[in-house]
Design an enzyme around this catalytic site. Structure first.
Site, PDB file in Angstrom:
ATOM      1  N   HIS A 178       3.708   7.643  10.181  1.00 20.52           N
ATOM      2  CA  HIS A 178       5.110   7.447   9.363  1.00 20.52           C
ATOM      3  C   HIS A 178       6.274   7.914  10.145  1.00 20.52           C
ATOM      4  O   HIS A 178       7.454   7.979   9.640  1.00 20.52           O
ATOM      5  CB  HIS A 178       4.981   8.285   7.995  1.00 20.52           C
ATOM      6  CG  HIS A 178       4.047   7.677   7.056  1.00 20.52           C
ATOM      7  ND1 HIS A 178       4.223   7.717   5.565  1.00 20.52           N
ATOM      8  CD2 HIS A 178       3.255   6.781   6.998  1.00 20.52           C
ATOM      9  CE1 HIS A 178       3.596   7.048   5.106  1.00 20.52           C
ATOM     10  NE2 HIS A 178       2.700   6.324   6.003  1.00 20.52           N
ATOM     11  N   GLU A 184       0.901  -1.165   0.010  1.00 24.12           N
ATOM     12  CA  GLU A 184      -0.006  -0.051  -0.257  1.00 24.12           C
ATOM     13  C   GLU A 184       1.000   1.093   0.030  1.00 24.12           C
ATOM     14  O   GLU A 184       0.508   2.339  -0.654  1.00 24.12           O
ATOM     15  CB  GLU A 184      -0.938  -0.076   1.337  1.00 24.12           C
ATOM     16  CG  GLU A 184      -2.025   0.973   1.036  1.00 24.12           C
ATOM     17  CD  GLU A 184      -1.868   2.429   1.741  1.00 24.12           C
ATOM     18  OE1 GLU A 184      -2.599   3.376   1.807  1.00 24.12           O
ATOM     19  OE2 GLU A 184      -0.591   2.442   2.368  1.00 24.12           O
TER      20      GLU A 184
END
Lengths: 348, 331
Positions: B302, B193
């Site tokens: 992230h 992804e």
């Protein structure tokens, strides 16, 4: 390397690959059982299974090499008969000044104009000209004279002769005529599955041909064949050369377009090691190939990219080492001959 | 569920190298699945048969996490690297990374000419403590992820890779606890992804579901001087309205809202200005598939240390189980 010479000197910017298609068809026709050209211009040829295998093998394997090269498109003919242009595919504008080009189907010769050094101001020495600031000079003085020879929408290609410099080959468009020439060689051997060799269109403008070709072929797995970046000139820092001339075929682990199928990658490495074929990994994270489009087709197609390392690609002149080319042919051929269904089967 | 989340987040699985996550999930869904299979790109399909097998539903969470990949080993044994997915340079120096083999490394930084500028990855290297190139235990093409332990404190969890292992955990927990789904429901744990919704692009092609929902993280606007955003931690799962890659199917979104209200699950509406999810790829598969997203609010997405709220996670399981046990309404 008469085929590589012929392919390198022929002209085929994205969307106008007809000349390349004709040359390739002429060269491969005696080795194939079926062929078709699809709506976008992909040449799809089939070499049926000619041998049987002891273990289960895939039914259909697709190999892709793109026919198109980067070039310039004429966007305007000025009152003075100069030709304005924009790039098709990625071209560094610093490479263009004073280069010879051929324009359109009639190969009208031209030169990309440049200001003499005598007239350059100091600050101009440090500037890169934009495409809008350059023009092709075809030796006419009026718009009407230029319009008699060329049109807006014509492509210009670099005018570069193929030449062998000792063990090296010099020419334009090795990206990806080197891959096309490898694929033509591959079609001469026998495999235990139907080999779909696809000479694709429009790779340089976004992997467009491969996308539809993979949809129609619907192979069990695929390999993209490329001429890839070798940036192996001496550097100040100890960083990746991307790939090196003389290092053998280049295997991609990950680029911007895809991550190689782990089973196929392992298989290619083991084949290289078994046969003593040198190989190298491409610097991860750089570039993209037709495999990027192919592997996302339908329910997903396990894919790999194998490339011939080439210096100075996307420029008027590239350089490759002929032994790397031979090693690439051998690696692809042996990888295919020993490809089994287990290798491409999903891992649990 | 905490144990499951700890295991999932601490497992190694950068994009394209999801094998260890896939093996863990396969073991976790043992006994609750009617069928388990993997496809060519590495997606894991877990089918739970429904009351009405004429329709198919798909729910996806991605297994992969962001990471780095070695591009070059220099003569002294330091590894240069590139990003896998959206890795930001800020926060990398000093971070620990780990390879599939278990080899760990510390990210180092060159001497900077200009300390006021954020250096890019080409100024950094992974130091695995090798003495030289020949003895370096990692090679070009090897992938690594952040290496951080899972921490739980006062209802908040900190870990690497909540994006999107927390989605995977929600799917697994829903699978285990929910009654028979309304339709044949494919719980798809997708691959790749973070590098461009690649697994989901091919997953929906084969399943051809009547509708699809992605479960993924979303960012929040509740930290100091953050980008303005209505979503906050602890205010319940977020039902996506729009992000950079998609506009959610109106009917599906409204049905998700109604369901949350009917089962008494708190929820918030999400408009995300950056990023997208697997639902974006599924929405445009074949003739088009009605697609929606249930998002788990997550801070510091992230980064090596992301944060979620335990209550949001529990309510996400509750809402997801409710959604897939009821007939869908797309009006």
């Amino acid at each position: 390397m008469t085929l590589l010479k012929e392919l390198s000197e022929a002209r085929g910017v994205s969307g106008r690959e007809g000349e390349i298609r004709s040359i390739l068809f002429r060269h491969v026709r005696e080795h194939i059982d079926e062929h078709r050209v699809d709506a976008l211009g992909n040449l799809i040829v089939v070499r049926k299974a000619r041998v049987s295998a002891a273990t289960p093998v895939p039914r259909k394997v697709m190999l892709a090499a793109h026919m198109d090269e980067v070039g310039l498109m004429i966007t305007e003919i000025t009152k003075n008969g100069l030709l304005r242009f924009q790039p098709s595919g990625g071209i560094d504008p610093r490479l263009l000044l004073a280069k010879k080009v051929l324009i359109g189907d009639n190969k009208v010769p031209g030169v990309i104009g440049v200001k003499p050094i005598h007239k350059l101001k100091a600050e101009e020495m440090n500037q890169v000209l934009k495409y809008e600031q350059m023009a092709i000079d075809i030796g006419v003085t009026s718009q009407s004279a230029a319009e008699g020879l060329t049109h807006v929408g014509d492509y210009a290609t670099f005018d570069t002769a193929y030449e062998e410099l000792g063990p090296f080959a010099k020419g334009k468009a090795f990206d990806d005529r080197a891959g096309c020439a490898v694929l033509a060689e591959i079609l001469k051997a026998d495999y235990p599955f139907d080999l779909y060799a696809v000479f694709t269109v429009q790779e340089e403008v976004g992997l467009r041909g491969a996308r539809v070709a993979a949809y129609s072929v619907a192979p069990d797995c695929a390999i993209a064949l490329e001429g890839t970046i070798a940036d192996d000139v001496p550097k100040k820092k100890d960083v990746s050369p991307t790939s090196q001339l003389g290092g053998g075929p280049v295997l991609t682990v990950m680029d911007r377009s895809f991550i190689a199928h782990p089973g196929m990658l392992r298989h290619a490495i083991s084949v290289a090691e078994k046969h003593g074929i040198p190989y190298q990994f491409k610097q991860p994270g750089i570039g993209g190939t037709d495999a990027g489009a192919i592997h996302l087709t339908r329910e997903g197609i396990p894919s790999l990219t194998i490339a011939v390392p080439c210096r100075y690609i996307h420029s008027p002149v590239a350089l490759l080492y002929l032994q790397d080319f031979e090693h690439t042919v051998n690696l692809v051929r042996e990888t295919l001959r020993t490809l089994t269904l287990d290798i491409i089967r999903p891992e649990s | 569920m905490k144990e499951l989340v700890k295991k999932l987040t601490e497992t190694y699985g950068p994009s394209g190298f999801e094998g260890q996550v896939r093996a863990l999930i396969t073991a976790e869904v043992q006994g609750v699945a009617d069928e388990v299979r993997t496809d060519g790109i590495g997606n894991l399909f877990v089918l739970k048969k429904g009351r009405d097998s004429r329709h198919r539903a798909l729910v996806a969470a991605h297994m992969d996490e962001i990471g780095v990949m070695v591009t070059h080993i220099d003569k002294d044994g330091f590894a240069r690297f590139t990003r896998i997915g959206g890795v930001r340079p800020l926060g990398l120096p000093g971070a620990r990374v780990v390879f599939a083999s278990g080899i760990a490394g510390s990210i180092g930084l060159e001497k900077l000419e200009d300390r006021t500028k954020i250096p890019d990855l080409d100024k950094m290297f992974i130091d695995v403590g090798a003495k030289d190139k020949e003895s370096c235990p990692v090679k070009v093409g090897d992938a690594a992820t952040f290496w951080q332990p899972f921490v739980a404190q006062h209802g908040r969890w900190i870990a690497k890779a909540f994006d999107d292992r927390i989605g995977c955990a929600v799917l697994i927990e829903a699978l285990r606890t929910m009654p028979k789904p309304a339709y044949d429901t494919y719980f798809v744990f997708t691959a790749q992804e973070e590098v461009g919704v690649r697994g989901a692009t091919v997953a929906a092609f084969g399943v051809e579901p009547d509708y699809a929902i992605a479960v993924d993280v979303t960012t929040t606007g509740d930290t100091p001087e953050s980008h303005p955003m209505a979503v906050g931690l602890g205010k319940g799962p977020a039902i996506k309205v729009m992000d950079r890659g998609m506009i959610v199917h109106q009917g599906l979104k409204n049905w998700m809202i109604r369901t949350a209200e009917e089962v008494g699950a708190p929820y918030q509406l999400e408009v995300l200005e950056f990023g997208s999810t697997d639902a974006m790829a599924m929405q445009t598969t074949k003739e088009g598939i009605p697609a929606g997203v249930l998002s788990i609010p997550t801070r510091h997405v992230h980064s090596p240390s992301e944060m979620v709220d335990e209550g949001d996670v529990q309510n996400s399981v509750k809402l997801l189980a409710a959604l897939f046990s009821r007939p869908v309404s797309l009006e």
